[in-house]
Design a protein around this motif. Structure first.
Motif, mmCIF file in Angstrom:
data_model
loop_
_atom_site.group_PDB
_atom_site.id
_atom_site.type_symbol
_atom_site.label_atom_id
_atom_site.label_comp_id
_atom_site.label_asym_id
_atom_site.label_seq_id
_atom_site.Cartn_x
_atom_site.Cartn_y
_atom_site.Cartn_z
ATOM 1 N N TYR A 72 19.492 14.415 19.752
ATOM 2 C CA TYR A 72 19.034 12.897 20.323
ATOM 3 C C TYR A 72 18.371 13.213 21.821
ATOM 4 C CZ TYR A 72 23.085 14.647 23.728
ATOM 5 O OH TYR A 72 23.488 15.136 24.884
ATOM 6 N N GLY A 74 17.195 11.202 25.586
ATOM 7 C CA GLY A 74 17.930 10.142 26.872
ATOM 8 C C GLY A 74 17.497 11.634 27.954
ATOM 9 N N ARG A 75 17.756 10.219 29.301
ATOM 10 C CA ARG A 75 17.984 10.662 29.895
ATOM 11 C C ARG A 75 18.445 11.908 31.038
ATOM 12 N NH1 ARG A 75 18.053 5.246 33.392
ATOM 13 N NH2 ARG A 75 19.887 5.889 32.717
ATOM 14 N N GLY A 106 24.276 4.017 19.683
ATOM 15 C CA GLY A 106 23.317 5.341 19.296
ATOM 16 C C GLY A 106 24.679 6.057 18.962
ATOM 17 N N GLY A 117 23.324 5.764 23.905
ATOM 18 C CA GLY A 117 24.888 5.303 24.955
ATOM 19 C C GLY A 117 25.766 5.060 23.864
ATOM 20 N N VAL A 160 17.178 7.879 19.730
ATOM 21 C CA VAL A 160 16.466 7.702 20.741
ATOM 22 C C VAL A 160 17.808 6.919 21.819
ATOM 23 C CG1 VAL A 160 14.780 7.192 22.291
ATOM 24 C CG2 VAL A 160 14.585 8.256 20.455
ATOM 25 N N GLY A 161 18.603 7.822 23.255
ATOM 26 C CA GLY A 161 19.526 6.630 24.243
ATOM 27 C C GLY A 161 20.434 6.653 22.820
ATOM 28 N N SER A 169 17.722 3.518 19.745
ATOM 29 C CA SER A 169 18.938 2.111 20.047
ATOM 30 C C SER A 169 19.068 2.333 21.760
ATOM 31 C CB SER A 169 20.148 2.949 19.638
ATOM 32 O OG SER A 169 20.623 4.032 19.815
ATOM 33 N N CYS A 170 17.926 2.636 22.804
ATOM 34 C CA CYS A 170 17.619 3.075 24.320
ATOM 35 C C CYS A 170 17.509 1.150 25.097
ATOM 36 C CB CYS A 170 16.652 4.025 24.215
ATOM 37 S SG CYS A 170 15.600 2.748 23.798
ATOM 38 N N THR A 200 11.059 1.925 28.791
ATOM 39 C CA THR A 200 10.713 3.256 27.771
ATOM 40 C C THR A 200 9.423 2.384 26.758
ATOM 41 O OG1 THR A 200 11.691 1.134 26.692
ATOM 42 C CG2 THR A 200 13.110 3.497 26.954
ATOM 43 N N ALA A 210 16.625 -1.553 18.834
ATOM 44 C CA ALA A 210 17.093 -1.055 20.502
ATOM 45 C C ALA A 210 15.949 -2.340 21.005
ATOM 46 C CB ALA A 210 16.493 0.272 20.881
#
Ligand code: NAP
Ligand code: 8YV
Length: 312
Positions: free
Chosen positions: A172, A174-175, A156, A153, A150-151, A201-202, A208, A230
């Protein structure tokens, strides 16, 4: 003229000393009468040194009319109100990248420790249960399991690149979908249903808050595990405690909590939980690198009116 800097916390003693050698440094954490200090000195402060753990309250910004810059130790900025900073023309820097590997390693460490029941195994050996009772119960293998991140980036992606050689399949949430070969999910329940392991890891913050709720945990299922590096706020913590107690999930590896450092004591009672005290970036090498980057950002601002790692 020596510029006045307000430190909310001691980032690392040697680096706080470097700041004190160059600036008129005030340690806010050591000041007893904060209102009197702010009334007397607040107008002189041009820079704040803080950390991801402490952030900067908006009511403190309000008492520092000449504040130009916030240099934060850490990458998360959920405790710094960026809109309030923008409205006041305050620039903000963090310490990205330098901590990515240690935080990703911690996520992987917690995943292995939770799946393979490292702490019950350690206890089995130490306490004499091994000698008295024979082998401990079998654990579960990581090979071929599905990891939902989750996230995806910086951290992640570093987690994914470590998990691939262990034979995990990666998905995964994410946005936005990334330019990677891993499977993208635009719905957290779908990701949790697909995954055996969820790693968070968002960023923290309002967007969130509580997204890992009862429904997501129940979709993860009774042998699923959740790992959180996170922020504690990302998980609905009472729902997680219920799921661990009722064994509707298999276990958890947690570096971060709602109420740090006063973690909910319920977690300590679960044998299927591995706890770590928000220490994913807590190595000498990484913390020195983060602290140096805080000092470098502060100096870059005062020497050249620029930041090395700005977020605004
Ligand atoms: P990053 O590179 O900015 O990655 C964050 C990722 O989260 C991005 O992929 C972003 O996706 C995604 N994201 C943003 N908002 C989201 C939302 N509302 N729902 C789902 N995904 C969302 O940051 P990073 O350097 O990897 O750090 C990530 C976080 O780790 C930090 O914010 C901090 O909270 C935490 N952290 C914890 C520790 C620790 O000690 N435990 C240490 C360092 C960092 P988009 O690209 O689509 O925006
Ligand atoms: C640190 C963190 O533990 O970078 C972050 O977002 O949470 C951690 O690296 C923190 O900055 C220390 O205060």
């Amino acid at each position: 003229m020596t510029r006045s800097v307000l430190a909310i916390t001691d980032i690392r003693p040697a680096y706080t000393a470097m700041i004190a050698a160059r600036y008129d440094l005030h340690r806010f954490d050591l000041i007893d009468d904060k209102p009197a200090f702010l009334a007397e000195v607040g107008g002189k402060i041009t820079a704040i040194v803080t950390s991801a753990r402490f952030g900067v309250p908006v009511d403190l910004m309000d008492q520092l009319p000449n504040l130009e810059v916030i240099t934060s130790f850490g990458v998360g900025y959920d405790l710094i109100d960026l809109e309030a900073c923008r409205a006041r023309g305050i620039r903000v820097s963090t310490t990205p990248d330098i901590l990515t590997d240690d935080v990703a390693d911690t996520a992987i460490m917690l995943m292995h420790a939770t799946m393979r029941q490292l702490l019950p195994g350690d206890d089995w050996a130490r306490s004499g249960k091994w000698a008295a009772n024979g082998p401990m119960a079998l654990t579960r293998s990581l090979l071929g399991k599905r990891l939902g991140i989750v996230g995806l980036g910086r951290i992640g992606q570093a987690i994914a690149s470590r998990a691939l050689p262990s034979g995990l399949e990666i998905g995964y949430f994410g946005r936005t979908p990334k330019d990677v070969d891993y499977r993208f999910f635009d719905d957290l329940i779908d990701l949790a249903e697909w995954a055996d392991i969820l790693i968070l890891s968002c960023p923290g913050g309002d967007a969130t808050k509580g997204i890992i709720n009862k429904d997501v945990l129940s979709a993860l299922g009774p042998v699923g595990i959740v790992i959180n590096v996170a922020r504690g706020s990302v998980i609905d913590e009472p729902a997680l405690i219920d799921a661990l107690r009722d064994q509707t999930i298999g276990g958890a590896g947690l570096d971060v909590f709602y109420n740090e450092p006063n973690m909910d004591p319920a977690f300590a009672a679960f044998a299927n939980v591995v706890l770590y005290p928000h220490h994913a970036s807590g190595t000498v090498e990484t913390r020195d690198g983060m602290a140096q980057l805080v000092v470098d950002n502060l100096d870059a601002w005062h020497d050249r009116v620029e930041l090395i790692t700005p977020i605004i």
